[in-house]
Each structure stands twice: as C-alpha cells, then as structure tokens.
Design a protein around this motif. Structure first.
Motif, short mmCIF file in Angstrom:
data_model
loop_
_atom_site.label_atom_id
_atom_site.label_comp_id
_atom_site.label_asym_id
_atom_site.label_seq_id
_atom_site.Cartn_x
_atom_site.Cartn_y
_atom_site.Cartn_z
N ALA A 228 0.84 -1.20 0.00
CA ALA A 228 0.00 0.00 0.00
C ALA A 228 0.88 1.25 0.00
N TYR A 229 1.98 1.18 0.71
CA TYR A 229 2.88 2.33 0.82
C TYR A 229 3.56 2.63 -0.52
N GLU A 230 3.81 1.58 -1.31
CA GLU A 230 4.65 1.76 -2.50
C GLU A 230 3.88 1.80 -3.82
N ASP A 236 11.68 4.48 -12.07
CA ASP A 236 12.64 5.54 -12.44
C ASP A 236 12.70 6.64 -11.38
N GLY A 237 12.02 6.41 -10.25
CA GLY A 237 12.10 7.36 -9.14
C GLY A 237 11.13 8.53 -9.26
N SER A 238 10.21 8.47 -10.24
CA SER A 238 9.32 9.63 -10.45
C SER A 238 8.01 9.52 -9.65
N GLY A 239 7.90 8.49 -8.81
CA GLY A 239 6.64 8.31 -8.07
C GLY A 239 6.63 8.99 -6.71
N TYR A 240 5.66 8.65 -5.90
CA TYR A 240 5.57 9.19 -4.55
C TYR A 240 5.14 8.08 -3.59
N PRO A 241 5.28 8.20 -2.27
CA PRO A 241 5.71 9.38 -1.51
C PRO A 241 7.24 9.57 -1.44
N LEU A 242 8.03 8.52 -1.65
CA LEU A 242 9.47 8.67 -1.46
C LEU A 242 10.21 9.07 -2.73
N THR A 244 11.41 6.71 -4.60
CA THR A 244 12.48 5.71 -4.57
C THR A 244 12.44 4.82 -5.81
N THR A 245 13.58 4.20 -6.12
CA THR A 245 13.62 3.24 -7.24
C THR A 245 13.62 1.81 -6.71
N ARG A 246 13.70 1.69 -5.40
CA ARG A 246 13.68 0.34 -4.78
C ARG A 246 12.27 0.04 -4.31
N ILE A 247 11.58 -0.78 -5.09
CA ILE A 247 10.16 -1.06 -4.80
C ILE A 247 9.97 -2.57 -4.70
N SER A 248 9.20 -3.01 -3.69
CA SER A 248 8.98 -4.45 -3.52
C SER A 248 8.18 -4.99 -4.70
N TYR A 249 8.18 -6.32 -4.85
CA TYR A 249 7.44 -6.95 -5.94
C TYR A 249 5.96 -6.57 -5.86
N ILE A 250 5.38 -6.66 -4.65
CA ILE A 250 3.95 -6.35 -4.51
C ILE A 250 3.71 -4.88 -4.88
N GLY A 251 4.59 -4.00 -4.44
CA GLY A 251 4.45 -2.58 -4.76
C GLY A 251 4.47 -2.34 -6.27
N PHE A 292 7.81 1.10 -15.13
CA PHE A 292 7.26 -0.18 -14.66
C PHE A 292 8.12 -1.35 -15.12
N SER A 293 8.02 -2.46 -14.38
CA SER A 293 8.78 -3.67 -14.74
C SER A 293 8.20 -4.30 -16.01
N ARG A 294 9.07 -4.57 -16.99
CA ARG A 294 8.61 -5.17 -18.25
C ARG A 294 8.06 -6.57 -17.99
N ASP A 295 8.77 -7.31 -17.15
CA ASP A 295 8.38 -8.70 -16.88
C ASP A 295 6.97 -8.76 -16.27
N ILE A 296 6.74 -7.93 -15.25
CA ILE A 296 5.41 -7.95 -14.60
C ILE A 296 4.35 -7.47 -15.59
N PHE A 297 4.67 -6.44 -16.34
CA PHE A 297 3.70 -5.89 -17.30
C PHE A 297 3.29 -6.96 -18.32
#
Ligand SMILES: [Fe+2]
Ligand SMILES: [Fe+2]
Length: 305
Positions: A228-230, A236-242, A244-251, A292-297
C-alpha cells in the motif's frame, strides 16, 4: 451523564444483527430497546416491514460491522457456488464499504476471510473474477476501484501459479492498497477537475496513511502494508511518496494494476475512460520509459486474456 449516540441502520441489513441490540426512537432524544442482544428480528416483522426505524448504539458499531462482514462473507461464498458474478461483486462492494468505514478500529482484520472465499470460489468458477471487469456500477468509488484492482490482481496470481499463501497476501494488499484514501476529504477525491498542487499534495499522503492503518491499527504486516505504501512509486524514481527506485514486488505489481484499473474506469469525471487495449499501449510507454517492470507488465497482459 452523556447520552449514548445512536446510528440508524440500513433496513436491508437489519436481519444480520444478532449480537447487537437494536433500538427505536421514542421521542426527540429518547431511544428504547427494540431487539435485545443474542436474538434475531422475526421473519414476519422483517418480511412485512413491521418494524420502526431501527438504530444501534455508537459503542456497538464495531461488533455491528463484524456481524455484517460475517453475513456478507457467507453470501459471497454462496453466490460464488452458483456462479453469479453480479451478485458476488455487488455483495463484495457492500462488504468492502463496511470494512473501509472505520479502518482505524481494526475492521480490516476480517478482510483475509473475504480473499479466502474468493480464492476458494475461483477454483470452482474461474470466470467469475474475469466477469467482474465488465460489471460496472453507476458511481465509481474507491470501494469499486479496490474491488476491481483485487480481482485483476488475483487473476494475475492465478495466471502466475503462485502458491496459495502468496496469492492470499497479494490479494489482500490489492484490496487494501487505497485504504489511506478513507482519510482524504471527499471534496478532493471527487473533484470534477484537475487537482491544485496543494490538493494533490494532500492526495499524495494516502500511501503513508494507508500503511499506518494497515500495519499499526490492524496489525497486518507481511508485505501488505508495504504494498500500500509503494503502489505509487515508479522504478525511475518519479513516483511518490518517497520517489524511490527500490520497490517491492507487490508494490510494483500493484502500481501497474492500479494504473490499468484507474485508466479503464472513469475515476475522474473530467477524464474519459480508456479501452483495455488502448490502456495497455499507454502503459507500455511507461514500461519503455523505465517506470514499470517489463516482466510484470507482460505477465499482466497475458493474465487478462
Ligand atoms: Fe492509490
Ligand atoms: Fe488505487
């Protein structure tokens, strides 16, 4: 002494209350016990609507929500057995509405039960979740959005053959990803125009609020709160709230499905909804841009077929 507060209950839900006592109004501020705890209103009274407007005490609100959740979960299991997608979705939306009504009071803790009914039902009627996408209701709300995101996410998990435990966790994260929006003023949530910078800054607090509600108020951990947080972060780091480019799989997964669902529905009155294929093309641009991740997409695209 303070008078207890009373809340009107919906007529359609009166027969769900067993442990919760019901009251009727006897004067401007007077209330009298109508049905004691541990009993049900008789069928005759219910069928012939031979009862006055009924109320519960504010202090019974949480037990009342639990009773309603239990009944809705039972109805969902029954409708899945009969393969009635419309009934399942309508009941699910009612259930999620109740669940999200007071999330800080621990009402989210019954949500895993709902995910379990859907997972069990899916093995009997795999088409039911797919049918969800084509069922739309008049008002597009956070509740409907959350139910749609959950259905699409469970579809992804089934397509990916994830183990049951993992599917449960991801499904739950999907259902609760926007719970933080329950604390965003509806004037912002439903604004029929583009949000101002200040309004958008308020909107951007919902992932942080959501994590707090899920993790701290409902003691649900295990990646659900992080998801929920991510869900608005981008690779590419353009999101929010942080940012960050380090995002969990679920995020990452929720980020893609959340965007897809919002774009295919009229989430903002000033914006037209897109067709699924057009939306996937639009998201592919974001994949190319490294958001976004190509693999997940790619897996998500296949899971929609
Ligand atoms: Fe969100
Ligand atoms: Fe969302």
């Amino acid at each position: 002494m303070d008078q207890p507060n009373y809340i009107r209950v919906r007529d359609s839900q009166i027969n769900y209350y067993i442990e919760v006592p019901l009251y009727h109004q006897t004067g401007k501020n007077g209330y009298c016990l109508y049905k004691p705890a541990g009993t049900k209103l008789t069928e005759i009274r219910l069928n012939q609507k031979r009862h006055p407007r009924l109320f519960i005490q504010q202090t019974d609100r949480i037990i009342a929500i639990r009773e309603i959740q239990k009944e809705f979960n039972r109805q969902i299991s029954d409708s899945i057995k009969t393969g009635n997608a419309l009934k399942v979705k309508a009941t699910l939306c009612n259930l999620v509405e109740e669940t999200l009504a007071e999330p800080r009071s621990g009402t989210l803790r019954s949500a895993p039960e709902t995910i379990d009914s859907l997972i069990t039902g899916y093995s009997k009627h795999p088409d039911i979740l797919k049918a969800f996408a084509s069922i739309s209701f008049k008002d597009y709300t956070t509740v409907i959005h959350s139910v749609n995101v959950m259905a699409l996410t469970l579809g992804f998990c089934f397509y990916s053959n994830f183990p049951l435990q993992k599917t449960r966790k991801i499904g739950l994260a999907a259902l609760l990803h926007d719970v933080g929006k329950t604390e965003i003023p509806s004037s912002i949530l439903k604004a029929p125009r583009k949000l101002s910078t200040q309004e958008f800054n308020i909107m951007k607090t919902h992932p942080t609020v959501g994590r707090e509600i899920i993790r701290d108020k409902n003691k649900i951990g295990g990646g659900v709160a992080e998801g929920a947080y991510e869900h608005h972060e981008k690779l590419d780091g353009s999101g929010y709230p942080l940012g960050t480019t380090r995002i969990s799989y679920i995020g990452q997964l929720l980020g893609i499905i959340d965007c897809y669902e919002a774009l295919t529905n009229e989430d903002r009155p000033y914006r037209r909804a897109r067709q699924p294929l057009e939306t996937l093309k639009f998201l592919k641009n974001d994949v190319e841009a490294g958001k976004f991740s190509r693999d997940i997409f790619e897996k998500f695209c296949y899971s929609l077929i």
